[in-house]
Each structure stands twice: as structure tokens, then as C-alpha cells.
Design a protein around this motif. Structure first.
Motif, PDB file in Angstrom:
ATOM      1  N   GLY A 365       0.814  -1.214   0.000  1.00 39.71           N
ATOM      2  CA  GLY A 365       0.000   0.000   0.000  1.00 39.71           C
ATOM      3  C   GLY A 365       0.843   1.257   0.000  1.00 39.71           C
ATOM      4  N   HIS A 366       1.941   1.241   0.750  1.00 40.64           N
ATOM      5  CA  HIS A 366       2.820   2.403   0.794  1.00 40.64           C
ATOM      6  C   HIS A 366       3.452   2.671  -0.565  1.00 40.64           C
ATOM      7  CE1 HIS A 366       5.979   5.192   1.822  1.00 40.64           C
ATOM      8  NE2 HIS A 366       6.909   4.299   1.520  1.00 40.64           N
ATOM      9  N   ARG A 367       3.906   1.626  -1.233  1.00 40.02           N
ATOM     10  CA  ARG A 367       4.552   1.816  -2.536  1.00 40.02           C
ATOM     11  C   ARG A 367       3.570   2.351  -3.578  1.00 40.02           C
ATOM     12  NH1 ARG A 367      10.211   1.757  -2.639  1.00 40.02           N
ATOM     13  NH2 ARG A 367      10.956   0.208  -1.143  1.00 40.02           N
ATOM     14  N   SER A 368       2.322   1.865  -3.542  1.00 37.22           N
ATOM     15  CA  SER A 368       1.328   2.366  -4.492  1.00 37.22           C
ATOM     16  C   SER A 368       0.926   3.799  -4.174  1.00 37.22           C
ATOM     17  CB  SER A 368       0.099   1.451  -4.489  1.00 37.22           C
ATOM     18  OG  SER A 368       0.432   0.155  -4.954  1.00 37.22           O
ATOM     19  N   ALA A 369       0.740   4.105  -2.881  1.00 36.01           N
ATOM     20  CA  ALA A 369       0.414   5.479  -2.488  1.00 36.01           C
ATOM     21  C   ALA A 369       1.553   6.429  -2.830  1.00 36.01           C
ATOM     22  CB  ALA A 369       0.109   5.535  -0.994  1.00 36.01           C
ATOM     23  N   THR A 370       2.795   5.946  -2.722  1.00 36.53           N
ATOM     24  CA  THR A 370       3.952   6.783  -3.044  1.00 36.53           C
ATOM     25  C   THR A 370       3.891   7.257  -4.485  1.00 36.53           C
ATOM     26  OG1 THR A 370       5.418   5.810  -1.384  1.00 36.53           O
ATOM     27  CG2 THR A 370       6.471   6.771  -3.317  1.00 36.53           C
ATOM     28  N   ILE A 371       3.478   6.402  -5.401  1.00 33.55           N
ATOM     29  CA  ILE A 371       3.360   6.821  -6.797  1.00 33.55           C
ATOM     30  C   ILE A 371       2.370   7.973  -6.915  1.00 33.55           C
ATOM     31  CG2 ILE A 371       2.572   6.104  -9.091  1.00 33.55           C
ATOM     32  CD1 ILE A 371       3.721   3.352  -8.502  1.00 33.55           C
ATOM     33  N   CYS A 372       1.237   7.864  -6.232  1.00 28.41           N
ATOM     34  CA  CYS A 372       0.246   8.945  -6.254  1.00 28.41           C
ATOM     35  C   CYS A 372       0.849  10.246  -5.734  1.00 28.41           C
ATOM     36  CB  CYS A 372      -0.959   8.561  -5.404  1.00 28.41           C
ATOM     37  SG  CYS A 372      -1.770   7.034  -5.871  1.00 28.41           S
ATOM     38  N   HIS A 373       1.581  10.174  -4.622  1.00 26.36           N
ATOM     39  CA  HIS A 373       2.204  11.371  -4.056  1.00 26.36           C
ATOM     40  C   HIS A 373       3.261  11.945  -5.014  1.00 26.36           C
ATOM     41  CE1 HIS A 373       0.009  10.553  -0.491  1.00 26.36           C
ATOM     42  NE2 HIS A 373       0.785   9.599  -0.020  1.00 26.36           N
ATOM     43  N   LEU A 374       4.040  11.076  -5.637  1.00 31.45           N
ATOM     44  CA  LEU A 374       5.061  11.542  -6.584  1.00 31.45           C
ATOM     45  C   LEU A 374       4.421  12.300  -7.747  1.00 31.45           C
ATOM     46  CD1 LEU A 374       7.375   8.382  -6.784  1.00 31.45           C
ATOM     47  CD2 LEU A 374       7.939  10.574  -5.713  1.00 31.45           C
ATOM     48  N   LEU A 375       3.323  11.781  -8.250  1.00 31.00           N
ATOM     49  CA  LEU A 375       2.640  12.436  -9.370  1.00 31.00           C
ATOM     50  C   LEU A 375       2.068  13.787  -8.945  1.00 31.00           C
ATOM     51  CD1 LEU A 375       0.942   9.234 -10.780  1.00 31.00           C
ATOM     52  CD2 LEU A 375       2.717  10.572 -11.940  1.00 31.00           C
ATOM     53  N   ASN A 376       1.502  13.859  -7.746  1.00 31.43           N
ATOM     54  CA  ASN A 376       0.997  15.141  -7.250  1.00 31.43           C
ATOM     55  C   ASN A 376       2.123  16.155  -7.069  1.00 31.43           C
ATOM     56  OD1 ASN A 376      -1.774  14.754  -7.164  1.00 31.43           O
ATOM     57  ND2 ASN A 376      -1.792  13.980  -5.076  1.00 31.43           N
ATOM     58  N   ILE A 377       3.253  15.696  -6.547  1.00 20.51           N
ATOM     59  CA  ILE A 377       4.402  16.595  -6.358  1.00 20.51           C
ATOM     60  C   ILE A 377       4.915  17.082  -7.710  1.00 20.51           C
ATOM     61  CG2 ILE A 377       6.820  16.701  -5.596  1.00 20.51           C
ATOM     62  CD1 ILE A 377       6.008  14.730  -3.339  1.00 20.51           C
ATOM     63  N   CYS A 378       5.000  16.182  -8.677  1.00 17.47           N
ATOM     64  CA  CYS A 378       5.474  16.557 -10.006  1.00 17.47           C
ATOM     65  C   CYS A 378       4.584  17.622 -10.629  1.00 17.47           C
ATOM     66  CB  CYS A 378       5.533  15.314 -10.902  1.00 17.47           C
ATOM     67  SG  CYS A 378       6.095  15.644 -12.582  1.00 17.47           S
ATOM     68  N   ARG A 379       3.277  17.415 -10.534  1.00 21.59           N
ATOM     69  CA  ARG A 379       2.374  18.401 -11.124  1.00 21.59           C
ATOM     70  C   ARG A 379       2.428  19.723 -10.367  1.00 21.59           C
ATOM     71  NH1 ARG A 379      -3.160  15.968 -11.987  1.00 21.59           N
ATOM     72  NH2 ARG A 379      -2.421  15.317 -14.040  1.00 21.59           N
ATOM     73  N   GLU A 380       2.584  19.656  -9.057  1.00 24.41           N
ATOM     74  CA  GLU A 380       2.671  20.893  -8.265  1.00 24.41           C
ATOM     75  C   GLU A 380       3.912  21.690  -8.629  1.00 24.41           C
ATOM     76  OE1 GLU A 380       2.875  22.267  -3.569  1.00 24.41           O
ATOM     77  OE2 GLU A 380       2.350  20.211  -4.071  1.00 24.41           O
ATOM     78  N   LEU A 381       5.048  20.998  -8.794  1.00 21.94           N
ATOM     79  CA  LEU A 381       6.291  21.688  -9.139  1.00 21.94           C
ATOM     80  C   LEU A 381       6.375  22.004 -10.629  1.00 21.94           C
ATOM     81  CD1 LEU A 381       8.865  19.756  -6.912  1.00 21.94           C
ATOM     82  CD2 LEU A 381       7.810  21.992  -6.480  1.00 21.94           C
ATOM     83  N   GLY A 382       5.682  21.256 -11.444  1.00 22.83           N
ATOM     84  CA  GLY A 382       5.628  21.531 -12.872  1.00 22.83           C
ATOM     85  C   GLY A 382       6.909  21.256 -13.628  1.00 22.83           C
TER      86      GLY A 382
END
Length: 418
Positions: A365-382
Motif C-alpha cells: 500500500g505504501h509503494r502504491s500510495a507513493t506513486i500517487c504522491h510523486l505524481l501530485n508533487i510533479c504536477r505541483e512543481l511543474g
């Protein structure tokens, strides 16, 4: 720092939280760390909103709900009445976790409470079922995994597709190379949370402990918008990226055989809050987020076949490519409507007894949630990001590393793992 029982006891001395006691027959409830006399597992539920009510409604016979809590005491009491339950109703999970009749805890409040509630439960010797997404940040997700391991707890993530027969078959079909070499995966481009614009103050509804609901989030006045759409706001959730992406990217992880790792590169295609995103694993497999696709799975483009996996179903191109699949007429009703997770909870309860790892162990669950967080961070930083899935850091990127965690309100820090 919260320190398990001592900290919760200090809380109780100053808490005015109410408890509704109910008589339960002797021998029915379970002592901490073992099933009760009738072999049933004593279960406590943290969070009695929509999801808490659903999980209570479909609790397998092996589990007996003995207590439930919610910052909205009236809501929790109404759920008990709706379901005809005979469990105690409490307001604060820190009170509930001291109960000796609870063996295991279902954690399903708003996302910003998941990790703290689950870690305190682990410290109290309870096994945990943590609804997705298990975390609000990458750092707190890793802290929860560490706590579950340190205290020897059975920890299941609430991604029920890991127990659905058709999903398991399809993911393992891809993982075992039966559609050929997979180099590209297509998934849906989910939305990202936004910063709180500052809603006007409203009167706190009767029965709601607003300070408790806020928990580790920054202090602010009550507004109904926070509760109704909490996932939308960055302080409380991860929007569709974590809400639905936790299921979709979990299927990607499962099918690619990457449950113990993650991508090494993430980048946006275009600009703005709906920019499409991409990520790539070290073996070269690229996952592309597009504007169309399955909401709870992904499309795997193999050299011999294209397979689309969604909740409790899959399709292939060419058709009839797969042989030996479970009969959908048997497999689909096994878990009921898509929101139900009875089979998944049953897997957890079985593992509470056997002490084996459940289908969606907390590391998964942590590894799958991490992907979601990484994608949100990427979009936030652009901008493009590099990721080290072993150390769980952005190498040489201080700006991105600052997004791995968030400040927590005083008194709501994560407990130290002893």
C-alpha cells in the motif's frame, strides 16, 4: 510526541468525549492480541462516515465490532442505529485504542488521520486495516510501515482489488509475461489537490469536535466545504490522484511485479493543473497518464496482446486471447458491488489469526500510495523529477524533498517508534 498508552491516558484526563456503554455478553469480546472465546476477532472502527458505515455493514462474521468512533459523535451513533449495531460509540480514537476487547482496528477516517491512528493502534498491540490512501505524505507512509514491522502487526491496505479474483488473475497474467513484453502502460490522468483558499467561518454543527477533526492539519475555522470535499484540499487529501489512483496504480504495481519498488523518473507533459503525467521504472517500462482510461486499473500494452484491467474485470485485444480465466459469473458476485470489500476484510481477519502477510500488505500500500504522491508533487512543481525508490528521496533536489512530508499541528505529531 504521542507515546502509546501514557499519551492517550493524559488525553483522557482532559477530554470531555462521551461514551455510550452497551452490555456485551462475557466471553464474546476478545482480549488484546487474541480472538475471543467464540473465535471472533474484536474490531474497533476509526471513522464512521460513508466508508466506515460500508465496512461496518459488510463486516465478515469472523469479526465482531465492539466499538466505533468519529469526531462527529452524532454521525457515529446514527450509523450504529442504521445498521442495528450493538457496539459502543466513542468520539476519539486515542480513547478507543486503550480497550482490551479490541484485537484489530479498521482505520477509515479522513486521509490526514490515517497514519497517526494506525501507528497508535500498532503501538497498542492492535492489527490494522488501513483504508486507501494509507498516507497523506511519503514520509508518514514509511513511518507507518516501520511501525507495523516494529510491533509485529498484521497491516492490510484497503485496496480490495488485491483480493478480487479476476483482478488477481489478470495482474498475474501480465506479470508472468503471458501478454508478451510490456513496455508501455496507459492509466487515467487523475486530478491533483489544491491549496485552501481560506473559507469563511461557519458555526460548528452540534456533536462535531472540530479540533479533533482537524487533528494534525493546520488550525482554521470550521466550514462545511472542508468535510464535504476534504480530498480536494491539500491539507486533508490528495484528490483523485490518491482517491482513485491508489487503486489504479496498485494494479500497475501488481501487474509489473514492482510491489517492493517504484519509478525512477516522473515528468509532466504540458503545463497547469491538468497536465498529463508520465513515469518510468528502472527497467524502462513507461506509464502514461492519459485523459481516457479505466478509473480503477490500467491498459497494459504487451508485444502479443493489449490487456485492460479494471475493477473485477478485464478485456483483451485481440479478444479471447486469454485462456483459463475464472468464470466472471462466479467471480463477480463473490465480492459484490465495487465498493464492497468483504472478501478483502476476510483475508485480513484470516491473517490476524495466522500472522501471515495479507494480500495488500502495508508495504504494498505504501509503494502504491507513493506513486500517487510523486505524481501530485510533479504536477505541483511543474517539472521533471528523479526518484530513488530505495532511499525514497529525490536525489539532489531540495525543493522536491521538502514535499516528502508536511508540518503537523502541535500535539498531533507521529509517535516515536520504540
Amino acid at each position: 510526541m504521542w507515546d502509546s498508552k501514557d499519551s492517550r491516558r493524559k488525553f483522557l484526563k482532559t477530554s470531555a468525549a462521551a461514551t455510550v456503554p452497551l452490555f456485551l455478553p462475557s466471553g464474546v469480546l476478545a482480549a488484546s492480541g487474541r480472538a475471543g472465546a467464540n473465535g471472533r476477532v474484536g474490531v474497533g472502527i476509526v471513522g464512521m462516515g460513508t466508508r466506515g458505515g460500508q465496512l461496518a455493514e459488510t463486516m465478515p462474521a469472523d469479526g465482531r465490532i465492539v466499538a466505533a468512533c468519529d469526531a462527529d459523535f452524532g454521525l457515529a451513533a446514527k450509523q450504529r442505529e442504521r445498521l442495528g449495531g450493538d457496539w459502543d460509540v466513542e468520539r476519539d480514537y486515542r480513547r478507543m485504542l486503550d480497550r482490551a476487547d479490541i484485537d484489530a482496528v479498521v482505520v477509515c477516517p479522513c486521509d490526514h488521520h490515517h497514519v497517526l491512528a494506525a501507528m497508535l493502534a500498532c503501538q497498542a498491540g492492535k492489527d490494522v486495516y488501513v483504508e486507501k490512501p494509507i498516507s497523506l505524505t511519503i514520509a508518514e507512509g514509511r513511518a507507518l510501515v516501520n511501525a507495523a514491522r516494529r510491533y509485529g502487526r498484521v497491516a492490510q491496505t484497503g485496496t480490495q482489488q488485491r483480493t478480487m479474483e479476476l483482478n488477481r488473475f489478470a495482474c498475474e497474467y501480465v506479470r508472468d509475461g503471458k501478454i508478451g513484453e510490456v513496455k508501455v502502460v496507459e492509466a487515467l490522468n487523475f486530478n491533483t489537490p489544491v491549496a485552501d483558499p481560506g473559507h469563511p467561518s461557519e458555526a460548528v454543527p452540534d456533536g462535531l469536535d472540530w479540533d479533533l477533526w482537524l487533528g494534525p492539519a493546520a488550525d482554521r475555522s470550521y466550514n462545511a466545504a472542508y468535510r464535504k470535499g476534504f480530498m480536494k484540499w491539500r491539507d486533508f487529501g490528495g484528490a483523485g490522484m490518491t482517491g482513485l489512483g491508489s487503486h489504479a496504480f496498485d494494479m500497475v504495481q501488481y501487474a509489473l511485479g514492482t510491489d517492493d519498488t517504484g519509478p525512477v523518473e516522473i515528468w509532466p507533459v504540458g503545463d497547469g493543473p491538468r497536465a498529463r503525467l508520465r513515469y518510468r521504472y528502472a527497467n524502462g517500462v513507461e506509464v502514461r497518464l492519459e485523459d481516457r482510461g479505466p478509473r480503477l486499473g490500467a491498459i497494459f500494452v504487451g508485444s502479443d496482446c493489449k490487456m485492460e484491467i479494471n475493477r473485477n474485470k478485464f478485456t483483451t485485444n485481440p479478444p479471447d486471447f486469454v485462456t483459463g480465466a475464472p468464470d466472471p459469473a462466479v467471480a463477480v458476485p463473490w465480492d459484490g458491488p465495487g465498493w464492497k470489500a468483504k472478501g478483502h476484510v476476510q483475508n485480513w481477519l484470516d491473517c490476524v489469526r495466522s500472522r501471515e502477510k495479507p494480500n495488500a500488505d502495508i508495504e504494498i500500500g505504501h509503494r502504491s500510495a507513493t506513486i500517487c504522491h510523486l505524481l501530485n508533487i510533479c504536477r505541483e512543481l511543474g517539472r521533471p523529477l528523479r526518484w530513488d525508490p530505495d532511499r525514497e528521496v529525490f536525489p539532489g533536489d531540495a525543493e522536491a524533498n521538502a514535499k516528502l512530508d508536511r508540518p503537523r499541528r502541535k500535539g498531533w505529531e507521529l509517535p516515536e517508534i520504540g
